[in-house]
Design an enzyme around this catalytic site. Structure first.
Site, PDB file in Angstrom:
ATOM      1  N   SER A 281       0.838  -1.203   0.000  1.00 59.39           N
ATOM      2  CA  SER A 281       0.000   0.000   0.000  1.00 59.39           C
ATOM      3  C   SER A 281       0.876   1.257   0.000  1.00 59.39           C
ATOM      4  CB  SER A 281      -0.870   0.026   1.257  1.00 59.39           C
ATOM      5  OG  SER A 281      -1.566  -1.180   1.374  1.00 59.39           O
TER       6      SER A 281
ATOM      7  N   GLU B 175      -0.255  -5.802   5.572  1.00 59.60           N
ATOM      8  CA  GLU B 175       1.083  -5.732   4.961  1.00 59.60           C
ATOM      9  C   GLU B 175       2.023  -6.740   5.601  1.00 59.60           C
ATOM     10  OE1 GLU B 175       1.140  -1.007   3.684  1.00 59.60           O
ATOM     11  OE2 GLU B 175       1.922  -1.576   5.631  1.00 59.60           O
TER      12      GLU B 175
ATOM     13  N   GLY C  36       5.869  -0.519   0.077  1.00 56.63           N
ATOM     14  CA  GLY C  36       6.569   0.711   0.440  1.00 56.63           C
ATOM     15  C   GLY C  36       6.947   0.679   1.917  1.00 56.63           C
ATOM     16  N   ALA C  37       7.547   1.765   2.379  1.00 60.35           N
ATOM     17  CA  ALA C  37       7.887   1.889   3.805  1.00 60.35           C
ATOM     18  C   ALA C  37       7.955   3.368   4.154  1.00 60.35           C
ATOM     19  CB  ALA C  37       9.226   1.230   4.100  1.00 60.35           C
ATOM     20  N   ASP C  38       7.752   3.662   5.423  1.00 56.60           N
ATOM     21  CA  ASP C  38       7.851   5.049   5.878  1.00 56.60           C
ATOM     22  C   ASP C  38       9.289   5.412   6.242  1.00 56.60           C
ATOM     23  OD1 ASP C  38       5.013   5.652   5.689  1.00 56.60           O
ATOM     24  OD2 ASP C  38       4.825   4.102   7.216  1.00 56.60           O
TER      25      ASP C  38
END
Ligand SMILES: O=C(CO)[C@H](O)[C@H](O)COP(=O)(O)O
Length: 276
Positions: A44, A122, A101-103
């Protein structure tokens, strides 16, 4: 927009952050989504549309006997709109590859995830995959968690348990977070808290620098709290993280500790897409 074949479209070039996201996503797809991979998890966020874009560009022939598992409402829409076959974890409990994705990502590939409140699904799809790959722009490539992503670790919590969890997080003698707050819907959205795809709330909790040095310890202590559904700390899960850079290169960080700088190569040019 140039047309590469009847059904492969070469999208317009992008620059800046969007260009960096797309470079990371395309590189990951080119390297890890091979014709033999049939069961694929789609994460996401705003980088993942470029993952789907690149998978679609591989062509109908290779995609016709693949299935794609979403990590939430957004990725479900991407899969359906891309003309790909949607499936669920109930049907396919083992995936070939999940790309997400990743933060924020540290040098050991520990990730903060859940900026989009999807961390439960996720993590399930990351854990069930033989290979879990992270894609992000250069801003997420960090020496220490909590330095680039300052809003805290997203914790999905059962609504019934959110108040005691918040209290425990804010108590120095309990979970001892520096700050913690219930994530609210932005103004103009629904009044009240953000509700996840699973009907839960999200608390964002900020920890101290010394705690971020051991993200697994934060993860373990939070997961032991009753009512916590999932924590947006992914430790020891990713095989590689790809970061698109401002100059058009891509940095790949491997779980082994190796770093690779991928130049502006033909490898990531649209013409490399497989035609039917
Ligand atoms: O964890 C996530 C959602 O829960 C996303 O993967 C994360 O927020 C990164 O998003 P973006 O690609 O927009 O930077």
């Amino acid at each position: 927009m140039a047309t590469l074949s009847s059904n492969i479209v070469d999208p317009a070039p992008l620059s800046g952050i969007e260009g960096a996201k797309r470079l990371a996503a395309w590189t990951a797809v080119d390297r890890h989504i091979k014709p033999e991979h049939k069961i694929i998890g789609i994460g996401s966020g705003s980088t993942v549309p470029y993952v789907v874009e690149r998978i679609v560009a591989q062509g109908k022939e290779v995609n016709k006997d693949r299935v794609f598992l979403p990590t939430g409402f957004q990725s479900k829409e991407l899969i359906v709109k891309g003309g790909l076959t949607l499936a669920d974890i109930d049907q396919y409990t083992e995936l070939d590859v999940t790309i997400d994705g990743a933060d924020e990502v540290d040098p050991e590939l520990n990730c903060i995830k859940g900026g989009g409140a999807c961390q439960l699904r996720e993590k399930v799809l990351a854990e069930a995959a033989e290979t879990f790959i992270v894609v992000a722009d250069y801003r997420k490539n960090s020496h220490l968690l909590g330095t680039a992503w300052k809003q805290g670790v997203p914790i999905e919590v059962s609504p019934f348990a959110y108040a005691p969890l918040l209290n425990a997080l804010l108590s120095p003698n309990k979970l001892g977070a520096k700050s913690a707050k219930l994530r609210m819907s932005p103004s103009g959205g629904k009044a009240g808290p953000v509700v996840t795809d699973n009907g839960n709330f999200v608390i964002d909790a900020v920890f101290s620098e010394s705690e971020y040095k051991n993200p697994k310890e934060i993860l373990v202590k939070l997961k032991l709290v009753t009512g916590v559904v999932e924590v947006g700390l992914f430790c020891g899960m990713a095989k590689v993280a790809y970061f698109g850079n401002e100059d058009g290169s891509v940095t790949a960080l491997f779980a082994s500790g190796r770093t690779e700088l991928i130049g502006k190569s033909e490898e990531i040019l649209p013409a490399k897409a497989q035609e039917n």
